[in-house]
Each structure stands twice: as structure tokens, then as C-alpha cells.
Motif scaffolding. Structure first.
Motif, PDB file in Angstrom:
ATOM      1  N   ARG A  44       0.845  -1.198   0.000  1.00  0.00           N
ATOM      2  CA  ARG A  44       0.000   0.000   0.000  1.00  0.00           C
ATOM      3  C   ARG A  44       0.883   1.251   0.000  1.00  0.00           C
ATOM      4  N   LEU A  45       0.529   2.225  -0.831  1.00  0.00           N
ATOM      5  CA  LEU A  45       1.287   3.473  -0.900  1.00  0.00           C
ATOM      6  C   LEU A  45       1.011   4.327   0.327  1.00  0.00           C
ATOM      7  N   ARG A  46       2.049   4.929   0.844  1.00  0.00           N
ATOM      8  CA  ARG A  46       1.871   5.887   1.930  1.00  0.00           C
ATOM      9  C   ARG A  46       1.402   7.197   1.322  1.00  0.00           C
ATOM     10  N   ARG A  47       0.429   7.839   1.949  1.00  0.00           N
ATOM     11  CA  ARG A  47      -0.163   9.075   1.438  1.00  0.00           C
ATOM     12  C   ARG A  47      -0.003  10.206   2.444  1.00  0.00           C
ATOM     13  N   THR A  48       0.059  11.410   1.920  1.00  0.00           N
ATOM     14  CA  THR A  48       0.071  12.597   2.784  1.00  0.00           C
ATOM     15  C   THR A  48      -1.366  12.950   3.153  1.00  0.00           C
ATOM     16  N   GLY A  49      -1.518  13.933   4.004  1.00  0.00           N
ATOM     17  CA  GLY A  49      -2.850  14.407   4.357  1.00  0.00           C
ATOM     18  C   GLY A  49      -3.600  14.996   3.176  1.00  0.00           C
ATOM     19  N   TRP A  50      -2.896  15.370   2.124  1.00  0.00           N
ATOM     20  CA  TRP A  50      -3.497  15.928   0.913  1.00  0.00           C
ATOM     21  C   TRP A  50      -3.789  14.837  -0.115  1.00  0.00           C
ATOM     22  N   PHE A  57       1.786  14.160  -6.815  1.00  0.00           N
ATOM     23  CA  PHE A  57       0.443  13.846  -7.284  1.00  0.00           C
ATOM     24  C   PHE A  57       0.265  14.281  -8.728  1.00  0.00           C
ATOM     25  N   ILE A  58      -0.745  13.738  -9.352  1.00  0.00           N
ATOM     26  CA  ILE A  58      -1.112  14.088 -10.712  1.00  0.00           C
ATOM     27  C   ILE A  58      -2.402  14.886 -10.640  1.00  0.00           C
ATOM     28  N   SER A  59      -2.442  15.995 -11.334  1.00  0.00           N
ATOM     29  CA  SER A  59      -3.648  16.810 -11.397  1.00  0.00           C
ATOM     30  C   SER A  59      -4.370  16.486 -12.695  1.00  0.00           C
ATOM     31  N   LYS A  60      -5.618  16.087 -12.575  1.00  0.00           N
ATOM     32  CA  LYS A  60      -6.398  15.704 -13.748  1.00  0.00           C
ATOM     33  C   LYS A  60      -7.728  16.430 -13.676  1.00  0.00           C
ATOM     34  N   GLY A  61      -8.030  17.170 -14.719  1.00  0.00           N
ATOM     35  CA  GLY A  61      -9.278  17.910 -14.699  1.00  0.00           C
ATOM     36  C   GLY A  61      -9.599  18.502 -16.055  1.00  0.00           C
ATOM     37  N   GLY A 119      -1.342  12.997  -1.637  1.00  0.00           N
ATOM     38  CA  GLY A 119      -0.167  12.755  -2.478  1.00  0.00           C
ATOM     39  C   GLY A 119       0.586  11.517  -2.020  1.00  0.00           C
ATOM     40  N   VAL A 120       1.370  10.949  -2.925  1.00  0.00           N
ATOM     41  CA  VAL A 120       2.191   9.778  -2.603  1.00  0.00           C
ATOM     42  C   VAL A 120       3.454  10.249  -1.880  1.00  0.00           C
ATOM     43  N   VAL A 121       3.715   9.673  -0.711  1.00  0.00           N
ATOM     44  CA  VAL A 121       4.900  10.046   0.061  1.00  0.00           C
ATOM     45  C   VAL A 121       6.137   9.632  -0.725  1.00  0.00           C
ATOM     46  N   ASP A 122       7.041  10.579  -0.900  1.00  0.00           N
ATOM     47  CA  ASP A 122       8.301  10.349  -1.606  1.00  0.00           C
ATOM     48  C   ASP A 122       9.401  10.877  -0.695  1.00  0.00           C
ATOM     49  N   ASP A 123      10.213   9.977  -0.166  1.00  0.00           N
ATOM     50  CA  ASP A 123      11.232  10.387   0.798  1.00  0.00           C
ATOM     51  C   ASP A 123      12.230  11.388   0.219  1.00  0.00           C
ATOM     52  N   GLY A 124      12.249  11.546  -1.100  1.00  0.00           N
ATOM     53  CA  GLY A 124      13.167  12.495  -1.724  1.00  0.00           C
ATOM     54  C   GLY A 124      12.607  13.900  -1.828  1.00  0.00           C
ATOM     55  N   LEU A 125      11.358  14.090  -1.463  1.00  0.00           N
ATOM     56  CA  LEU A 125      10.736  15.407  -1.542  1.00  0.00           C
ATOM     57  C   LEU A 125      10.297  15.851  -0.157  1.00  0.00           C
ATOM     58  N   GLU A 126      10.508  17.129   0.121  1.00  0.00           N
ATOM     59  CA  GLU A 126      10.095  17.672   1.405  1.00  0.00           C
ATOM     60  C   GLU A 126       8.926  18.622   1.220  1.00  0.00           C
ATOM     61  N   GLY A 127       8.113  18.728   2.231  1.00  0.00           N
ATOM     62  CA  GLY A 127       7.003  19.673   2.192  1.00  0.00           C
ATOM     63  C   GLY A 127       7.500  21.096   2.321  1.00  0.00           C
ATOM     64  N   SER A 128       6.792  22.001   1.657  1.00  0.00           N
ATOM     65  CA  SER A 128       7.149  23.420   1.736  1.00  0.00           C
ATOM     66  C   SER A 128       6.007  24.240   2.325  1.00  0.00           C
ATOM     67  N   GLY A 129       4.862  23.576   2.557  1.00  0.00           N
ATOM     68  CA  GLY A 129       3.694  24.286   3.027  1.00  0.00           C
ATOM     69  C   GLY A 129       2.850  24.856   1.895  1.00  0.00           C
ATOM     70  N   PHE A 130       3.315  24.668   0.653  1.00  0.00           N
ATOM     71  CA  PHE A 130       2.620  25.179  -0.516  1.00  0.00           C
ATOM     72  C   PHE A 130       2.568  24.103  -1.593  1.00  0.00           C
ATOM     73  N   PHE A 131       1.596  24.200  -2.503  1.00  0.00           N
ATOM     74  CA  PHE A 131       1.607  23.364  -3.697  1.00  0.00           C
ATOM     75  C   PHE A 131       2.692  23.913  -4.610  1.00  0.00           C
ATOM     76  N   ARG A 132       3.419  23.024  -5.282  1.00  0.00           N
ATOM     77  CA  ARG A 132       4.518  23.466  -6.138  1.00  0.00           C
ATOM     78  C   ARG A 132       4.834  22.398  -7.179  1.00  0.00           C
ATOM     79  N   ILE A 133       5.820  22.662  -7.999  1.00  0.00           N
ATOM     80  CA  ILE A 133       6.317  21.717  -9.002  1.00  0.00           C
ATOM     81  C   ILE A 133       7.737  21.360  -8.613  1.00  0.00           C
ATOM     82  N   ALA A 134       8.111  20.078  -8.766  1.00  0.00           N
ATOM     83  CA  ALA A 134       9.481  19.654  -8.488  1.00  0.00           C
ATOM     84  C   ALA A 134       9.891  18.587  -9.491  1.00  0.00           C
ATOM     85  N   GLU A 135      11.180  18.539  -9.773  1.00  0.00           N
ATOM     86  CA  GLU A 135      11.712  17.515 -10.674  1.00  0.00           C
ATOM     87  C   GLU A 135      12.256  16.358  -9.852  1.00  0.00           C
TER      88      GLU A 135
END
Length: 87
Positions: A2-8, A41-45, A10-26
């Protein structure tokens, strides 16, 4: 597993840290949306709802619009049908 998820959600990725904002990262050459807690996460709409924007090449032909006009008869009738489908 099972994938670990954030409160939002998103899929937990140990290589990415939270910034308190939505953002883009490579990450490994791929750009991701990242939630405030650092989850990928993927945004689909829906970005646009029109029947006349997809032209064939550089021509004036718009097959989807032609089909919509044939089926619905008018732009207001198509708009009402599209709105009902989206709702």
C-alpha cells in the motif's frame, strides 16, 4: 504494498520535502506536482469546454464541431447538453 499518502492525498516520496505550498518539483527527470506535505500527485481535470478548437492542420475543418452542429443543431443546445454531462 500500500502506498503511503500525505494528508493531501499525495504519494509520500522520501526524496521530496514539504514546503507548506503546492509546487512543481523535478524527480529523476520527471516533473511532478507536489502537495504542501511533500507528496507527489497528478492533477487531472477539465481545462476547457469548447467544440470548435481542434482544427485539422491549418485548415478551417473542425470535425468535432461539425458533428456537434449536426447532432445538436445549435451552440446553445450543445452547451446545455455539455453542461448536463459535466454536472
Amino acid at each position: 504494498a500500500r502506498l503511503r499518502r500525505t494528508g493531501w492525498g499525495g504519494v509520500v516520496d522520501d526524496g521530496l520535502e514539504g514546503s507548506g505550498f503546492f509546487r512543481i518539483a523535478e524527480r529523476n527527470g520527471v516533473f511532478w506536482f507536489v502537495d504542501p506535505d511533500g507528496g507527489r500527485f497528478i492533477s487531472k481535470g477539465i481545462n476547457t469546454v469548447r467544440f470548435d478548437q481542434d482544427h485539422i492542420g491549418r485548415s478551417e475543418r473542425v470535425p468535432y464541431a461539425e458533428a456537434c452542429r449536426a447532432k445538436y443543431g445549435s451552440l446553445p443546445t450543445w452547451r446545455a447538453a455539455a453542461s448536463n454531462r459535466l454536472a
